[in-house]
Design a protein around this motif. Structure first.
Motif, PDB file in Angstrom:
ATOM      1  N   GLU A 558      80.835  70.400  -8.463  1.00  0.00           N
ATOM      2  CA  GLU A 558      80.719  69.369  -7.424  1.00  0.00           C
ATOM      3  C   GLU A 558      80.870  67.958  -7.984  1.00  0.00           C
ATOM      4  N   THR A 559      80.356  67.732  -9.177  1.00  0.00           N
ATOM      5  CA  THR A 559      80.442  66.379  -9.722  1.00  0.00           C
ATOM      6  C   THR A 559      81.430  66.320 -10.890  1.00  0.00           C
ATOM      7  N   SER A 560      82.393  67.232 -10.884  1.00  0.00           N
ATOM      8  CA  SER A 560      83.379  67.223 -11.983  1.00  0.00           C
ATOM      9  C   SER A 560      84.333  66.042 -11.866  1.00  0.00           C
ATOM     10  N   ASN A 561      84.412  65.425 -10.707  1.00  0.00           N
ATOM     11  CA  ASN A 561      85.265  64.224 -10.634  1.00  0.00           C
ATOM     12  C   ASN A 561      84.441  62.935 -10.742  1.00  0.00           C
ATOM     13  N   ILE A 562      83.347  63.014 -11.476  1.00  0.00           N
ATOM     14  CA  ILE A 562      82.556  61.812 -11.798  1.00  0.00           C
ATOM     15  C   ILE A 562      82.861  61.500 -13.263  1.00  0.00           C
ATOM     16  N   TYR A 563      83.427  60.330 -13.515  1.00  0.00           N
ATOM     17  CA  TYR A 563      83.939  60.069 -14.860  1.00  0.00           C
ATOM     18  C   TYR A 563      83.204  58.945 -15.596  1.00  0.00           C
ATOM     19  N   ASP A 564      82.009  58.574 -15.138  1.00  0.00           N
ATOM     20  CA  ASP A 564      81.306  57.495 -15.847  1.00  0.00           C
ATOM     21  C   ASP A 564      80.254  58.050 -16.819  1.00  0.00           C
ATOM     22  N   GLY A 565      80.313  59.358 -17.073  1.00  0.00           N
ATOM     23  CA  GLY A 565      79.363  59.970 -18.009  1.00  0.00           C
ATOM     24  C   GLY A 565      78.141  60.531 -17.315  1.00  0.00           C
ATOM     25  N   SER A 566      77.952  60.175 -16.047  1.00  0.00           N
ATOM     26  CA  SER A 566      76.714  60.590 -15.374  1.00  0.00           C
ATOM     27  C   SER A 566      76.792  62.004 -14.812  1.00  0.00           C
ATOM     28  N   ARG A 567      77.924  62.691 -15.040  1.00  0.00           N
ATOM     29  CA  ARG A 567      77.993  64.020 -14.429  1.00  0.00           C
ATOM     30  C   ARG A 567      77.034  65.011 -15.072  1.00  0.00           C
ATOM     31  N   PHE A 568      76.459  64.655 -16.209  1.00  0.00           N
ATOM     32  CA  PHE A 568      75.463  65.554 -16.816  1.00  0.00           C
ATOM     33  C   PHE A 568      74.033  65.177 -16.413  1.00  0.00           C
ATOM     34  N   THR A 569      73.902  64.273 -15.471  1.00  0.00           N
ATOM     35  CA  THR A 569      72.574  63.920 -14.958  1.00  0.00           C
ATOM     36  C   THR A 569      72.350  64.608 -13.609  1.00  0.00           C
ATOM     37  N   ALA A 570      71.105  64.678 -13.188  1.00  0.00           N
ATOM     38  CA  ALA A 570      70.824  65.345 -11.904  1.00  0.00           C
ATOM     39  C   ALA A 570      70.008  64.456 -10.975  1.00  0.00           C
ATOM     40  N   ASP A 571      70.092  63.145 -11.158  1.00  0.00           N
ATOM     41  CA  ASP A 571      69.310  62.246 -10.302  1.00  0.00           C
ATOM     42  C   ASP A 571      69.716  62.349  -8.834  1.00  0.00           C
ATOM     43  N   MET A 572      71.028  62.491  -8.603  1.00  0.00           N
ATOM     44  CA  MET A 572      71.499  62.481  -7.216  1.00  0.00           C
ATOM     45  C   MET A 572      70.881  63.621  -6.404  1.00  0.00           C
ATOM     46  N   ALA A 573      70.918  64.831  -6.965  1.00  0.00           N
ATOM     47  CA  ALA A 573      70.402  65.986  -6.214  1.00  0.00           C
ATOM     48  C   ALA A 573      68.907  65.841  -5.940  1.00  0.00           C
ATOM     49  N   ILE A 574      68.175  65.324  -6.926  1.00  0.00           N
ATOM     50  CA  ILE A 574      66.725  65.174  -6.754  1.00  0.00           C
ATOM     51  C   ILE A 574      66.430  64.073  -5.734  1.00  0.00           C
ATOM     52  N   GLN A 575      67.129  62.939  -5.887  1.00  0.00           N
ATOM     53  CA  GLN A 575      66.974  61.863  -4.892  1.00  0.00           C
ATOM     54  C   GLN A 575      67.248  62.413  -3.494  1.00  0.00           C
ATOM     55  N   ASN A 576      68.289  63.249  -3.422  1.00  0.00           N
ATOM     56  CA  ASN A 576      68.711  63.708  -2.113  1.00  0.00           C
ATOM     57  C   ASN A 576      67.629  64.514  -1.406  1.00  0.00           C
ATOM     58  N   VAL A 577      67.049  65.438  -2.163  1.00  0.00           N
ATOM     59  CA  VAL A 577      66.104  66.336  -1.507  1.00  0.00           C
ATOM     60  C   VAL A 577      64.803  65.596  -1.173  1.00  0.00           C
ATOM     61  N   ILE A 578      64.420  64.671  -2.027  1.00  0.00           N
ATOM     62  CA  ILE A 578      63.223  63.874  -1.708  1.00  0.00           C
ATOM     63  C   ILE A 578      63.511  63.016  -0.474  1.00  0.00           C
ATOM     64  N   GLY A 579      64.669  62.380  -0.479  1.00  0.00           N
ATOM     65  CA  GLY A 579      65.030  61.503   0.654  1.00  0.00           C
ATOM     66  C   GLY A 579      65.114  62.265   1.969  1.00  0.00           C
ATOM     67  N   ASP A 580      65.709  63.464   1.932  1.00  0.00           N
ATOM     68  CA  ASP A 580      65.785  64.282   3.155  1.00  0.00           C
ATOM     69  C   ASP A 580      64.376  64.666   3.616  1.00  0.00           C
ATOM     70  N   GLY A 581      63.515  64.914   2.631  1.00  0.00           N
ATOM     71  CA  GLY A 581      62.160  65.380   2.937  1.00  0.00           C
ATOM     72  C   GLY A 581      61.372  64.388   3.776  1.00  0.00           C
ATOM     73  N   PHE A 582      61.480  63.084   3.435  1.00  0.00           N
ATOM     74  CA  PHE A 582      60.658  62.144   4.224  1.00  0.00           C
ATOM     75  C   PHE A 582      61.431  61.500   5.370  1.00  0.00           C
ATOM     76  N   ARG A 583      62.714  61.930   5.540  1.00  0.00           N
ATOM     77  CA  ARG A 583      63.465  61.412   6.681  1.00  0.00           C
ATOM     78  C   ARG A 583      63.562  62.417   7.830  1.00  0.00           C
ATOM     79  N   GLY A 584      62.861  63.541   7.718  1.00  0.00           N
ATOM     80  CA  GLY A 584      62.770  64.383   8.917  1.00  0.00           C
ATOM     81  C   GLY A 584      63.338  65.780   8.817  1.00  0.00           C
ATOM     82  N   ALA A 585      63.755  66.231   7.617  1.00  0.00           N
ATOM     83  CA  ALA A 585      64.250  67.603   7.505  1.00  0.00           C
ATOM     84  C   ALA A 585      63.159  68.587   7.902  1.00  0.00           C
ATOM     85  N   THR A 586      63.559  69.699   8.512  1.00  0.00           N
ATOM     86  CA  THR A 586      62.579  70.724   8.879  1.00  0.00           C
ATOM     87  C   THR A 586      62.195  71.537   7.651  1.00  0.00           C
TER      88      THR A 586
END
Ligand SMILES: NC(=O)c1ccc[n+]([C@@H]2O[C@H](COP(=O)([O-])OP(=O)(O)OC[C@H]3O[C@@H](n4cnc5c(N)ncnc54)[C@H](O)[C@@H]3O)[C@@H](O)[C@H]2O)c1
Length: 677
Positions: A558-586
């Protein structure tokens, strides 16, 4: 097959409510006709086996232990895991209409429906082992976790949240109405303990599971989910090799795998209009897809295959052929016979190479399965040798002009680890692109297009047809004012939704997938919620595949077309699930290991129930906006052109959105410092 007990609705509801049965049910026979998970590797020491048993028995009153202990040990030694088969329920497993579930809260009932869909025999790959797809994508580790979870869901109110630890329901905790009803984590490990054998060991101990993406998050909708993405991929791969704007007529697509997701390939290839050959070693998988009409013809003789393919090419037929056998044989045979392959890929389960995801050439399936359990070292050797042969044969074709892409199944990664010739000259990259690098990333994800989906919780096909119409009307309105950059995507998606009913894609729940961007997802969801409020349709569950814009950090996919070196980080996925959690996901979920392998990816998703209320309207707008724009902002920060365009457009539309934009460094600055390369 053993008969399922005929149960009344009341008995079904009582069975759910009772959770762990108060008296031991009789043992169940092992049904041979069912597609079972392969025996897992023997990995536990004697002491660890004791621990696994203690772990399993802690669910039960002490009075059951003497009887269950030897049975669970037998399961552990025979299958490599303790599935607690005895506790498999007797009722039919499928997504029932939402009102049939017992409970105090509509959101919890929606989750029960989605869980049962993931375990439906028509949907799940190994239903008795609670595996939905991908060979190891588990909903639960054992049947008691299933029973307890359903019981908790049937009890919970809108003021509670259920915490799910890798299939284990830790319990109900007080929360509030706008909180998620369920929070799922699967396979979250201390990073140093995320090697493939760690999964084998800790899963055998009963303390973690591989949730894949939509398996452990209750969001699988059968192969339809993947048909759409695969169609988009094959269509766009076709556009890449098109010399004069011609389509895929008469062109050949060669690939492998007719399993959970891979089974979508022939159907998608036919929708895209080419000739497809999909090799598959497992006769049961071939039979399933053939009987479902997902693949047109089955051939098991290589010469016959060549004759049929030549004929199809001459007549420019749109036809999908399953080859029953190893894909390596086909690549090699087509090379010898000089059959030109236009597009090539592979969807064997190489995220799981040592436990049945990929089969060695020249050894039968049965012998391979035996070798895997009895002599894992030899099995590994055979797999590595096959991968080298596989890559060599692919290389022979690409030298003639074939466009080959990695289908996100870790083919290139595992082939490189096996020492195959798949590295680019720089020794860092692979010689072939992943489908995300070339196709899905720049064409879809960077613009926010991803696998939005919904399930009509009434279970009525008429509701699904109505939602299809609503979604099509929304997209048709939107395309009128869409910028040129996204018109092709919008057209493809309108074409898909128009053909959705005719293509008969439903397996299991009344579900639909439709690629859409943030605005599309929000507008479609608003329109659904209005239709529910007006009584035109029943409640709808929204969700998506984790294989999306923002949900997944996966450096080779999914993040293989990220070329700034950050493709080996996982901040986006974690941010995403936390953000969805307090914005109303069931419900929300975050997993280690979907798709490309344990330790190789962090992925997350959500489910959201629309019930026609004003609260649902507010929640969907807030959560879907974040759920897509989070990923676009990260892709934009990585300097991806399409994402910079998309996030600027999003900021114009939403004044509260303010994202940090990247400045591009002029090449001359680097040249002054480092000289010309
Ligand atoms: N479809 C998609 O859009 C998509 C996207 C990303 C990744 N994937 C990846 O594709 C892979 C397949 O997923 P799945 O759910 O279909 O898994 P699966 O295990 O259900 O199916 C894989 C199939 O490949 C067959 N197979 C294995 N080795 C073979 C060989 N050498 N020759 C012929 N057949 C062989 C197996 O028998 C099995 O039926 C996974 O790694 C998944 O992550 C798919």
């Amino acid at each position: 097959m053993a008969k399922l007990l005929r149960m009344t609705l009341h008995e079904f509801q009582e069975d759910i409510r009772q959770g762990i049965p108060s008296t031991l049910p009789t043992r169940k026979e092992y049904e041979q006709q069912i597609n079972h998970a392969p025996k897992r590797k023997e990995i536990l020491s004697r002491e660890e086996k004791k621990l696994a048993l203690r772990n399993a028995l802690r669910y039960f009153p002490v009075s059951f232990h003497a009887e269950l202990a030897p049975e669970f040990l037998e399961e552990l030694e025979t299958y490599g895991r303790i599935y607690m088969y005895r506790f498999r329920p007797d009722y039919k497993m499928y997504a029932r209409p939402i009102e049939e579930y017992p409970g105090n809260c509509l959101q919890a009932k929606a989750i029960m429906l989605m869980i049962q869909n993931n375990l439906d025999y028509a949907v799940a790959q190994h239903p008795h082992e609670l595996i939905t797809y991908g060979g190891n994508g588990a909903v639960f580790q054992n049947w008691i976790q299933y029973r307890l979870t359903m019981q908790y869901l049937s009890e919970m109110t809108d003021e509670q949240t259920l915490a799910m630890y890798s299939g284990h329901p830790m319990g109900l905790f007080p929360s509030h109405k706008d909180a998620p009803r369920v929070v799922v984590t699967n396979g979250m490990m201390i990073p140093n303990y995320s090697q493939p054998d760690d999964w084998e060991k800790f899963n055998a101990l009963g303390v973690t599971q591989y949730g894949q993406m939509t398996a452990g998050s209750y969001m699988y909708i059968g192969p339809q989910g993947i048909v759409h993405g695969t169609t988009i991929t094959v269509l766009n791969a076709g556009r890449k090799i098109s010399r004069n704007g011609e389509g895929l007529e008469g062109k050949i697509f060669l690939t492998a795998g007719l399993g959970g997701m891979s089974g979508a390939q022939p159907k998608a290839a036919s929708i895209a209009g080419c000739i497809s050959i999909t090799a598959e070693v497992n006769a049961k998988a071939v039979q399933t897809r053939h009987s479902q009409g997902w693949v047109d013809e089955v051939i098991s003789d290589l010469d016959e295959l060549c004759t049929r393919v030549r004929e199809a090419k001459m007549k420019q037929e749109v036809v999908s052929i399953a080859f029953l056998g190893n894909v390596v044989e086909v690549w090699e045979k087509f090379d010898r016979e000089d059959i030109y392959v236009d597009l090539g890929s592979d969807q064997t389960s190489l995220h799981n190479p040592w436990a049945g995801g990929y089969y060695p050439v020249d050894i039968s399936l049965e012998a391979s399965n035996r070798m895997m359990a009895e002599d894992p070292e030899l099995f590994r050797k055979k797999i590595r040798e096959t991968l080298v042969r596989h890559a060599n044969a692919v290389n022979a074709h690409t030298a003639k002009g074939t466009y080959f892409f990695d289908y996100g199944n870790a083919f290139l990664l595992e082939a490189s680890r096996a020492g195959a010739d798949v590295m680019a000259e720089n020794g860092i990259d692979f010689k072939y692109p992943s489908y995300v690098q070339d196709i899905m990333g720049p064409m879809c994800f960077d613009y926010g297009f991803g696998p939005f989906r919904w399930v009509c919780a009434s279970g009525k096909p008429e509701d699904l047809a109505k939602t299809d119409t609503i979604a099509r009307e929304v997209l048709e309105k939107m395309i009128v004012n869409s910028p040129a950059e996204i018109c092709q995507q919008m057209e493809d998606n309108i074409r898909w939704i128009k053909g959705a009913q005719e293509n008969k894609l439903v397996v299991g729940s009344q579900a639909r997938i439709l690629y859409a961007d943030a605005e599309g997802r929000m507008r479609i969801a608003v329109a659904f919620n209005q239709a529910i409020a007006a009584g035109e349709i029943g409640p709808v569950v929204l969700g998506r595949d984790h294989h999306d814009v923002s949900g997944t950090d996966s450096p080779y996919r999914e993040t293989s077309n990220i070329y700034d070196g950050s493709r080996f980080t996982a901040d986006m996925a974690i941010q995403n699930v936390i953000g969805d959690g307090f914005r109303g996901a069931t419900w929300i979920s975050i997993h280690n290991g979907g798709g490309v392998g344990w330790g190789e990816v962090i992925n997350g998703g959500f489910g959201m129930l629309l019930d026609g209320s004003a609260e649902a309207d507010g929640r969907l707008k807030m959560m879907l906006h974040w759920d897509v724009n989070n990923g676009i902002s990260r892709r934009s920060w990585a300097r991806n052109e399409g994402a910079v365009f998309a996030i600027k457009r999003a900021m114009e539309k939403e004044p509260l959105l303010k994202v940090t934009l990247p400045e591009l460094v002029n090449d001359t600055v680097m040249q002054d410092l480092f000289g010309e390369d």
